[in-house]
Design an enzyme around this catalytic site. Structure first.
Site, PDB file in Angstrom:
ATOM      1  N   LEU A  90     -31.558 154.920 -18.841  1.00 55.17           N
ATOM      2  CA  LEU A  90     -32.879 154.443 -18.461  1.00 55.17           C
ATOM      3  C   LEU A  90     -33.706 154.417 -19.740  1.00 55.17           C
ATOM      4  O   LEU A  90     -33.649 155.364 -20.532  1.00 55.17           O
ATOM      5  CB  LEU A  90     -33.537 155.364 -17.425  1.00 55.17           C
ATOM      6  CG  LEU A  90     -32.861 155.452 -16.047  1.00 55.17           C
ATOM      7  CD1 LEU A  90     -33.590 156.467 -15.170  1.00 55.17           C
ATOM      8  CD2 LEU A  90     -32.848 154.082 -15.356  1.00 55.17           C
ATOM      9  N   ASP A  91     -34.476 153.345 -19.959  1.00 52.40           N
ATOM     10  CA  ASP A  91     -35.230 153.279 -21.204  1.00 52.40           C
ATOM     11  C   ASP A  91     -36.355 154.308 -21.210  1.00 52.40           C
ATOM     12  O   ASP A  91     -36.675 154.922 -20.193  1.00 52.40           O
ATOM     13  CB  ASP A  91     -35.733 151.857 -21.483  1.00 52.40           C
ATOM     14  CG  ASP A  91     -36.790 151.390 -20.509  1.00 52.40           C
ATOM     15  OD1 ASP A  91     -37.764 152.124 -20.296  1.00 52.40           O
ATOM     16  OD2 ASP A  91     -36.664 150.281 -19.966  1.00 52.40           O
ATOM     17  N   VAL A  92     -36.951 154.507 -22.363  1.00 50.11           N
ATOM     18  CA  VAL A  92     -37.882 155.611 -22.557  1.00 50.11           C
ATOM     19  C   VAL A  92     -39.073 155.549 -21.608  1.00 50.11           C
ATOM     20  O   VAL A  92     -39.618 156.598 -21.209  1.00 50.11           O
ATOM     21  CB  VAL A  92     -38.346 155.649 -24.035  1.00 50.11           C
ATOM     22  CG1 VAL A  92     -39.161 154.400 -24.376  1.00 50.11           C
ATOM     23  CG2 VAL A  92     -39.121 156.913 -24.354  1.00 50.11           C
TER      24      VAL A  92
END
Length: 311
Positions: free
Chosen positions: A107-109
């Site tokens: 999952l991206d930041v």
């Protein structure tokens, strides 16, 4: 039976196979006192050292397949180490001996929500492969003008820079004005795919949270940054979905829910007891006023007020 050296070390939690191949190339790995080279295979009974430190290894058959559900907060990166020093999703996971946690996708930041981890690298690789078509569900808040024609395009498919993409399902769930909430599902995990799909229509994603992976939903009451280990039934559901044999063992404590309830009851009783003690200490019964004009018979008004402030 032998295995590739990098596979054994990866299972022992010494890094990814690619990272370990780099260590081997640099001459930092030895097997029975001899510097290892790429292509070496081992049985697991050898003395394997990395930078001179003995590595505790386990046979693949001895490792119990475990799966964690982690509630990723925004601001954490999905790598083991970050050159910018940001917190990672691995920082709060329980420690393992002879194994390591492997993230099932990323999952991206700026995305929060459900992220799975497993001790079985093969399970992780198969779950991430698009051929198994395991759907992921996201709650997404968008900012901008949205109409039915746009939603139909997102359902049918739009062309992105890495090929055509679409939402398997797209459902309005609330909001008003320019801020609207939708639940969407995908059957693949391309980089920033949810955000890029909406951005292709001129709409900005202001909040994104994964709420389900296959039939695994975010555990109720799991706080941000918290993890929960999945029971054997859910582990074997995931293994069946990708064609792996069922696991026979589980590390989950089946008595944990009852113990947690007992601890919660004890904490509640302690809080109730402390409240009563505190109430009694503050003088629930009215005190007689100190006689006026008498020296040494009761505190002065200023002193009484000061005592209340300390409590």
């Amino acid at each position: 039976m032998t295995e590739k050296l990098q596979k054994v070390l990866a299972r022992a939690g010494k890094g990814s196979r690619r990272e370990i191949e780099g260590l081997i190339s640099q001459g930092r790995v030895s097997v029975n006192g001899k510097v290892a080279v790429l292509g070496d295979r081992v049985t697991g009974s050898e003395q394997i050292r990395v930078d001179g430190h003995l590595v505790e290894t386990q046979a693949e058959s001895d490792i119990v397949c475990r799966v964690l559900a982690y509630h990723k907060p925004e601001g954490e990166v999905s790598t083991r180490k970050d050159p910018e020093g940001r917190p990672t999703v691995f920082d709060r996971l329980p420690r393992l001996q002879g194994a390591r946690w492997v993230a099932v996708g990323r999952l991206d930041v700026n995305t929060s929500g459900l992220l799975l981890f497993t001790t079985d690298g093969e399970l992780a690789n198969r779950l991430m492969h698009p051929r198994h078509e395991i759907d992921r569900e996201y709650a997404v808040r968008v900012f901008g003008e949205v109409d039915e024609a746009m939603l139909q395009r997102l359902r049918k498919g739009v062309m992105l820079e890495d090929g055509e993409a679409r939402f398997e399902t797209l459902k309005y769930t609330g909001g008003e004005g320019m801020n609207l909430w939708f639940h969407v599902t995908l059957k693949e995990g391309r980089n920033r795919e949810v955000r890029r799909l909406w951005e292709s229509q001129g709409v900005q994603v202001s909040r994104l949270m994964r709420v389900r992976y296959g039939k695994i939903e975010m555990p109720k009451n799991l706080p941000r940054g918290g993890w929960a280990e999945l029971p054997l039934e859910q582990v074997n559901y995931l293994r069946k979905e990708v064609g792996l044999p069922p696991e026979q063992e589980s590390k989950v404590d089946v008595n944990a829910p009852d113990r947690y309830k007992q601890v919660a009851r004890i904490r509640k009783a302690v809080r109730k007891h402390n409240t009563r003690v505190k109430g009694a200490g503050t003088g629930a019964a009215p005190k007689k006023p100190a006689p006026t004009g008498s020296r040494g018979q009761g505190p002065k008004p200023g002193q009484r007020q000061k005592r209340k402030t300390r409590m």
